[in-house]
Design an enzyme around this catalytic site. Structure first.
Site, mmCIF file in Angstrom:
data_model
loop_
_atom_site.group_PDB
_atom_site.id
_atom_site.type_symbol
_atom_site.label_atom_id
_atom_site.label_comp_id
_atom_site.label_asym_id
_atom_site.label_seq_id
_atom_site.Cartn_x
_atom_site.Cartn_y
_atom_site.Cartn_z
ATOM 1 N N GLU A 1 0.799 -1.225 0.000
ATOM 2 C CA GLU A 1 0.000 0.000 0.000
ATOM 3 C C GLU A 1 0.834 1.278 0.000
ATOM 4 O OE1 GLU A 1 -2.760 -0.372 3.238
ATOM 5 O OE2 GLU A 1 -3.795 -2.075 2.333
ATOM 6 N N GLU B 1 -5.511 -8.128 -0.819
ATOM 7 C CA GLU B 1 -5.840 -7.951 0.598
ATOM 8 C C GLU B 1 -7.269 -7.438 0.644
ATOM 9 O OE1 GLU B 1 -3.067 -5.895 3.179
ATOM 10 O OE2 GLU B 1 -4.737 -5.105 4.370
ATOM 11 N N ARG C 1 -14.377 -1.542 4.729
ATOM 12 C CA ARG C 1 -14.116 -0.636 3.612
ATOM 13 C C ARG C 1 -14.230 -1.413 2.313
ATOM 14 N NH1 ARG C 1 -9.069 -2.141 5.515
ATOM 15 N NH2 ARG C 1 -9.098 -0.609 7.175
#
Length: 702
Positions: free
Chosen positions: A183, A258, A384
């Site tokens: 990320e 992920e 999310r």
């Protein structure tokens, strides 16, 4: 409509739902005549990002093996097909730090950390499981004077490939996939360099997943043939079941590398069931990997219980098998990596009444599996991204098999239903087979359900006796570190910054715990104060209030820290460790000075002054916290007894260093405040007796 035993069993249970809206009966074709869709790459879990398996390592052997079976054993529980692990970088990466195999450029050690052990155990249970490694942070030296791991691409690639080689040569583990930097920005030059060096060193079969962030790399892949040749899979995090046109144009396999990261209750299970289907049905993603594999870290470190199952009490052996385990099994127990999805509209798609379905077939077309989910919006929210509104209603699914599947006479059925509004959840229950006539069968689908219809006969719901009951962290607690293997991280001590490992003391002390990080790493966490140059290791129960802690510490001469501390009522772990609050008792032996602070950064000092400590020798540092009173000793001598009315009300116990650098710890102990008062009195008595002995029996000087 041909109703079967599997549908009739639920008609009564769904009668109340019928009043909400009409049944919808729709026929869905499952047909390979026009070809097949993408290759299925598997469902997996992620250990790392970071220290999410920390407490699992020292579980009692019986319970630990049971947990590992629920995760990895084929036809038992989740039966995971991919295990993704962090390449430790001595850097805080969500719930703690994981040790690097190279703290320094001159250092290489493959006994550190627990990911090796976890991968070996996974492979024992499923030799076909795919292994995937990815860095979150890097030791400071990798940036060659900067905190940018791409500063010298060859240095970083060498660092990563040494880890891959260590896995192979020390543990016999082959890394199937390697990522770039979790990320964080990718670097095309580095990706190409990594591919070139992997090939040159004999790891051409280790494929690159990039960028482990967003789909944005797709545009560069479409413009740069060399980058396209280097990247094998595009990995996106938390895609919300959506991919992009640019990603699809690359022709690469697309992964949710992920995903999930949601509290593992029934709603979390609904999130997992929904995305496992829709990641392909909507986004054409062929692998989905859960962060995290197992929630095995202290509460309330960040994202507590955001794992496929939960194991947070090695001292009791208690653990929980949570809903995502069984919702994983609906796919993993009836497919294999290398199977193919059917095409959209011919076995993959969205249900008319809400929900989704996917179908997969084995390479020889002898086995065939359909997975159907009907998760309602409010019962399948993920952490999310935000989930747009949609509706689900009870419906009838007419299954019409065609092509290679037309002659199938029956499909085995497995069923789960998430329980809400007082209903009991039903998890992974085998039902009567769905009988087919002329390739046609029907099933009545309620809300918040998962069905698997399959020719595979080997599915099973594994079961062990209930684990031991839950218990609080035990007090008194002590550790002299003698029981650990060299380089092993001490159990229950959870580094949040820095890295601890057992080393030989080269003295009668036996083994000790050493803080080993010498400089600020290239952190994954982004905080306003992430340059604070301190190590912090927490332990115990966050609800502790009145508590006593002591440790013996040594600050040496070479590559040493400036000082050490013990702390109580410590709050703000994880990526907020740099702003940790509590009561911190710092001792600086070389300066014979102490500081008491409300925070790790020492911006809110309570008291400071001179202290009689042993320079370049071991010092026993003791801290007692009761109410708003704090007391401290060094080597049994009282240093302070003061009021600290602004202190936090509760929190972990901690040890650490004032700056990065070597420091040794031994004879660590935590106990109740009442025991602490007694121990402090005994410490004072011993110190007084030692002083008298020195006074009256000091040898003559000539």
């Amino acid at each position: 409509m041909h109703l079967t035993a599997v549908s009739l069993a639920f008609v009564a249970a769904l009668s109340s739902a019928l009043a909400v809206g009409p049944w919808r009966a729709t026929t869905y074709d499952f047909d390979d005549s026009s070809g097949l869709g993408r290759q299925y790459d598997g469902i997996g879990g992620l250990s790392g990002g970071g220290a999410t398996s920390k407490l699992l390592v020292n579980y009692p052997e019986k319970e630990r093996n049971e947990i590992l079976d629920y995760l990895f054993k084929p036809n038992f529980g989740a039966s995971l097909q991919i295990l993704k692990v962090e390449i430790g970088g001595d850097a805080q990466s969500t719930d703690g730090t994981e040790a690097s195999h190279m703290h320094n450029s001159w250092d290489e050690n493959y006994q550190r950390g627990y990911e090796w052990w976890l991968m070996v155990e996974a492979k024992k249970r499923n030799p076909n499981i795919k292994l995937y490694c990815l860095p979150w942070g890097f030791p400071g030296w990798v940036g060659q004077g900067s905190r940018n791991p791409y500063q010298v691409p060859e240095v970083t690639a060498d660092y990563i490939i040494r880890w891959i080689n260590g896995a192979k040569t020390v543990y016999g583990l082959t890394m199937d996939f390697v990522g770039i930097w979790n990320e964080r920005p990718y670097n095309s030059t580095y990706i190409k360099t990594l591919r070139k060096m992997l090939d040159a060193r004999g790891f051409s079969n280790t494929r690159i997943v990039a960028p482990d962030g967003a789909w944005t790399i797709s545009k560069d892949i479409n413009k740069d043939p060399a980058l396209a040749a280097a990247v094998d899979y595009i990995g996106c995090h938390y895609p919300g079941t959506l991919s992009t046109d640019d990603a699809l144009k690359t022709g690469k396999q697309l992964w949710a590398s992920e995903d999930y990261s949601t509290y593992n209750d029934e709603v979390g299970g609904g999130c997992w069931a929904r995305i496992l289907n829709k990641n392909y049905a909507v986004g054409r993603m062929t692998a989905t990997i859960s962060w995290n594999l197992i929630a095995s870290y202290y509460n309330p470190l960040p994202f507590f219980r955001d794992g496929l199952m939960t194991a947070v009490e090695p001292w009791s052996g208690n653990y929980n098998v949570d809903t995502p385990i069984w919702l994983s099994a609906h796919t993993t127990q009836f497919t294999q990596v290398g199977w193919k999805y059917l095409e959209h509209g011919a076995g993959v798609g969205l249900l008319e009444g809400g929900g989704s379905y996917v179908a997969l077939v084995s390479p020889d077309k002898k086995d065939f599996t359909i997975i159907v989910e009907t998760m309602s919006h409010n019962h399948s929210l993920c952490i999310r991204p935000p989930l747009p509104a949609y509706d689900v209603v009870p419906q009838t699914m007419n299954i019409q098999l065609k092509g290679s599947f037309a002659n199938i006479k029956e499909l085995n059925v497995w069923y789960s239903k998430l329980g809400f509004d007082g209903q009991q959840s039903i998890m992974f229950q085998k039902k009567d087979a769905l009988q087919l006539k002329n390739g046609m069968g029907s099933a009545s689908l309620g809300m918040d359900e998962v069905y698997t219809f399959t020719t595979v006969t080997t599915g099973d719901k594994g079961q062990y006796d209930a684990p031991p009951p839950s218990k609080s962290f035990p007090l008194p607690y002590s550790d002299n570190f003698d029981s650990y293997a060299i380089s092993e991280e001490p159990y229950n001590l959870a580094p949040q910054t820095g890295s601890l490992e057992a080393v030989s003391s080269n003295s009668a002390r036996g083994k000790i715990a050493r803080q080993t990080v010498l400089q600020t790493p290239a952190y994954w966490c982004r905080t306003a104060s992430d340059t604070i140059n301190k190590s912090l290791t927490v332990i115990g129960n966050f609800n502790w209030s009145d508590i006593y802690v002591e440790v013996e510490a040594l600050v040496g001469k070479v590559n040493a820290t400036d000082g050490v501390f013990v702390a109580a009522r410590v709050q703000n772990g994880g990526c907020q460790s740099y702003s940790a609050k509590g009561i911190f008792f710092f001792v600086f032996p070389a300066q014979q000075y102490y500081i008491i602070s409300y925070d790790l950064a020492r911006t809110q000092q309570i008291s400071s002054g001179a202290v009689s400590s042993e320079v370049m020798d071991w010092n026993k540092i003791s801290l007692l916290v009761t109410g708003t009173t704090i007391q401290g000793q060094v080597n049994g001598k009282s240093v302070f007894n003061i009021q600290a009315p602004k202190m936090t009300k509760n929190g972990f116990v901690a040890i650490g260093t004032d700056t990065y650098g070597l420091a040794d710890f031994d004879n660590f102990m935590i106990t109740t405040a009442s025991d602490g008062r007694r121990i402090m009195r005994e410490n004072e008595e011993r110190a007084h007796a030692k002083a008298k002995h020195t006074l009256y029996f000091e040898p003559e000087k000539h």
